[in-house]
Write a protein that holds these residues in place. Structure first.
Motif, PDB file in Angstrom:
ATOM      1  N   ALA A  89      17.335   0.741  96.937  1.00 52.08           N
ATOM      2  CA  ALA A  89      16.603  -0.405  96.398  1.00 52.08           C
ATOM      3  C   ALA A  89      17.144  -1.704  96.976  1.00 52.08           C
ATOM      4  O   ALA A  89      16.402  -2.669  97.185  1.00 52.08           O
ATOM      5  N   VAL A  90      18.451  -1.752  97.245  1.00 52.82           N
ATOM      6  CA  VAL A  90      19.062  -2.936  97.853  1.00 52.82           C
ATOM      7  C   VAL A  90      18.622  -3.044  99.319  1.00 52.82           C
ATOM      8  O   VAL A  90      18.306  -4.119  99.817  1.00 52.82           O
ATOM      9  N   ILE A  91      18.614  -1.925  99.995  1.00 53.33           N
ATOM     10  CA  ILE A  91      18.250  -1.916 101.402  1.00 53.33           C
ATOM     11  C   ILE A  91      16.809  -2.372 101.597  1.00 53.33           C
ATOM     12  O   ILE A  91      16.495  -3.163 102.483  1.00 53.33           O
ATOM     13  N   ALA A  92      15.906  -1.885 100.736  1.00 52.14           N
ATOM     14  CA  ALA A  92      14.488  -2.206 100.869  1.00 52.14           C
ATOM     15  C   ALA A  92      14.087  -3.464 100.116  1.00 52.14           C
ATOM     16  O   ALA A  92      12.946  -3.911 100.221  1.00 52.14           O
ATOM     17  N   GLY A  93      15.007  -4.053  99.349  1.00 52.20           N
ATOM     18  CA  GLY A  93      14.697  -5.284  98.624  1.00 52.20           C
ATOM     19  C   GLY A  93      13.851  -5.066  97.386  1.00 52.20           C
ATOM     20  O   GLY A  93      13.056  -5.931  97.010  1.00 52.20           O
ATOM     21  N   ARG A  94      14.025  -3.928  96.746  1.00 51.38           N
ATOM     22  CA  ARG A  94      13.232  -3.620  95.553  1.00 51.38           C
ATOM     23  C   ARG A  94      13.884  -4.116  94.266  1.00 51.38           C
ATOM     24  O   ARG A  94      13.364  -3.894  93.177  1.00 51.38           O
ATOM     25  N   ARG A  95      15.060  -4.733  94.406  1.00 49.35           N
ATOM     26  CA  ARG A  95      15.732  -5.347  93.259  1.00 49.35           C
ATOM     27  C   ARG A  95      16.128  -6.764  93.627  1.00 49.35           C
ATOM     28  O   ARG A  95      16.421  -7.059  94.788  1.00 49.35           O
ATOM     29  N   ARG A  96      16.114  -7.628  92.643  1.00 53.26           N
ATOM     30  CA  ARG A  96      16.496  -9.026  92.890  1.00 53.26           C
ATOM     31  C   ARG A  96      18.003  -9.194  92.941  1.00 53.26           C
ATOM     32  O   ARG A  96      18.505 -10.118  93.588  1.00 53.26           O
ATOM     33  N   ALA A  97      18.708  -8.312  92.248  1.00 56.26           N
ATOM     34  CA  ALA A  97      20.171  -8.404  92.229  1.00 56.26           C
ATOM     35  C   ALA A  97      20.753  -7.000  92.159  1.00 56.26           C
ATOM     36  O   ALA A  97      20.115  -6.064  91.672  1.00 56.26           O
ATOM     37  N   PHE A  98      21.973  -6.877  92.673  1.00 58.42           N
ATOM     38  CA  PHE A  98      22.664  -5.591  92.653  1.00 58.42           C
ATOM     39  C   PHE A  98      24.121  -5.860  92.348  1.00 58.42           C
ATOM     40  O   PHE A  98      24.797  -6.593  93.065  1.00 58.42           O
ATOM     41  N   HIS A  99      24.599  -5.280  91.243  1.00 55.99           N
ATOM     42  CA  HIS A  99      25.974  -5.503  90.801  1.00 55.99           C
ATOM     43  C   HIS A  99      26.288  -6.988  90.688  1.00 55.99           C
ATOM     44  O   HIS A  99      27.349  -7.456  91.082  1.00 55.99           O
ATOM     45  N   GLY A 100      25.302  -7.737  90.148  1.00 56.21           N
ATOM     46  CA  GLY A 100      25.506  -9.155  89.906  1.00 56.21           C
ATOM     47  C   GLY A 100      25.328 -10.058  91.111  1.00 56.21           C
ATOM     48  O   GLY A 100      25.487 -11.277  91.001  1.00 56.21           O
ATOM     49  N   LYS A 101      24.997  -9.530  92.261  1.00 60.64           N
ATOM     50  CA  LYS A 101      24.820 -10.333  93.470  1.00 60.64           C
ATOM     51  C   LYS A 101      23.354 -10.340  93.881  1.00 60.64           C
ATOM     52  O   LYS A 101      22.691  -9.293  93.883  1.00 60.64           O
TER      53      LYS A 101
END
Length: 309
Positions: free
Chosen positions: A132-144
């Motif tokens: 999801a981080v790689i494809a940009g499917r989340r706005r944040a990951f682990h607070g970043k």
């Protein structure tokens, strides 16, 4: 854990049974002269001008993966490339024309030389959450905060750096260069209906009968169940490189040359690709610019002259 592709997997190798040196092409066929290829270097096709060579593509794939790994590392996700059998290095259009000349069939049969294990930079192993981080499917990951388009978008921006003006102010879409595979599929479908295809197979089949082998077409020889592996053979694959396979493959390769099977097949692809180019010139010009720009930036990155923020 699942394996992801660092870039969309290209369309499967297009194996269109091709055409022979038949001067009269029907309505679906082309009208250009039929070439007589004798080496892999002779296997040129119009789309080559818009694509990268195998060596160039490897450089871009490696740079793309390393850029992607750099981005994901900032989110605590460590990408590791997949180790897999390295494909046999072949001419750019070898699969299109059914070229057997670089497989050493007289020694190994249709499978070609044993493949060595090598790092494959077009794949990596991650979880769905990490993807999801790689494809940009989340706005944040682990607070970043995740960059727009994810790490893939960030990598595409860096690889396409400097192309905006060359593209007339219209930025390249992510993976726009892969549109070449879509157009190649269209050209291959047209080539499959070229009347020279049937003539090529008939001439090849007659040649094989003359030397003691009875196959209706090249696909039947390559796919002979005595050696062709299928999905059901995963646990118990058919033996490869047997005396029977090598004898068949050797005769096959000789008949493809003597009947100019390769030339007819090349002509079918050439003519269909030329028609696709005429109808999509602007689109292909963009693809060429994107490919050359990405290669330049990939080489700069690998040399340490281009860095990610």
């Amino acid at each position: 854990m699942i394996v992801r592709a660092a870039r969309p997997l290209l369309a499967g190798l297009l194996v269109v049974a091709a055409a022979t040196a038949c001067d009269s092409a029907g309505a679906a066929g082309g009208t250009g002269a039929v070439p007589t290829p004798r080496t892999a270097a002779d296997l040129t096709l119009p789309f080559d001008a818009y694509d990268l060579s195998a060596e160039e593509r490897e450089a871009v794939d490696k740079a793309r993966f390393l850029m992607l790994a750099h981005c994901t590392r900032t989110f605590g996700v460590e990408l590791k490339p997949v180790t897999a059998p390295a494909p046999i290095r072949r001419g750019r259009s070898a699969d299109h024309v059914g070229w057997l000349g670089d497989l050493q069939v007289e020694k190994y049969g249709y499978a070609g030389p044993p493949q060595r294990l090598a790092v494959n930079y077009t794949g990596y192993t991650v979880s769905d959450e990490q993807h999801a981080v790689i494809a940009g499917r989340r706005r944040a990951f682990h607070g970043k905060a995740v960059p727009a388009g994810g790490c893939m978008g960030q990598v595409a921006e860096l690889l396409n750096q400097g192309s905006l003006e060359l593209l007339g102010g219209r930025a390249a879409r992510v993976n726009e260069e892969n549109d070449l595979e879509v157009l190649a599929d269209e050209a291959s479908e047209a080539a499959s209906t070229d009347p020279r295809r049937r003539e090529a197979e008939r001439a090849w089949s007659a040649c094989m009968r003359d030397v003691g082998f009875d196959y209706a077409d090249t696909g039947a020889a390559v796919g002979d169940p005595r050696w062709a592996n299928t999905a059901k053979d995963d646990q118990s694959p058919e033996p490869r490189g047997t005396t029977a396979e090598i004898a068949t493959a050797t005769a096959d390769a000789a008949c493809r040359l003597s009947t100019n099977y390769y030339g007819a097949r090349q002509a079918a692809y050439r003519d269909s690709q030329q028609r696709i180019i005429a109808a999509n010139q602007a689109r292909l010009d963009r693809i060429k610019i994107i490919n050359r720009t990405q290669l330049t930036n990939a080489r700069r990155f690998l040399a340490g002259d281009l860095v990610m923020a």
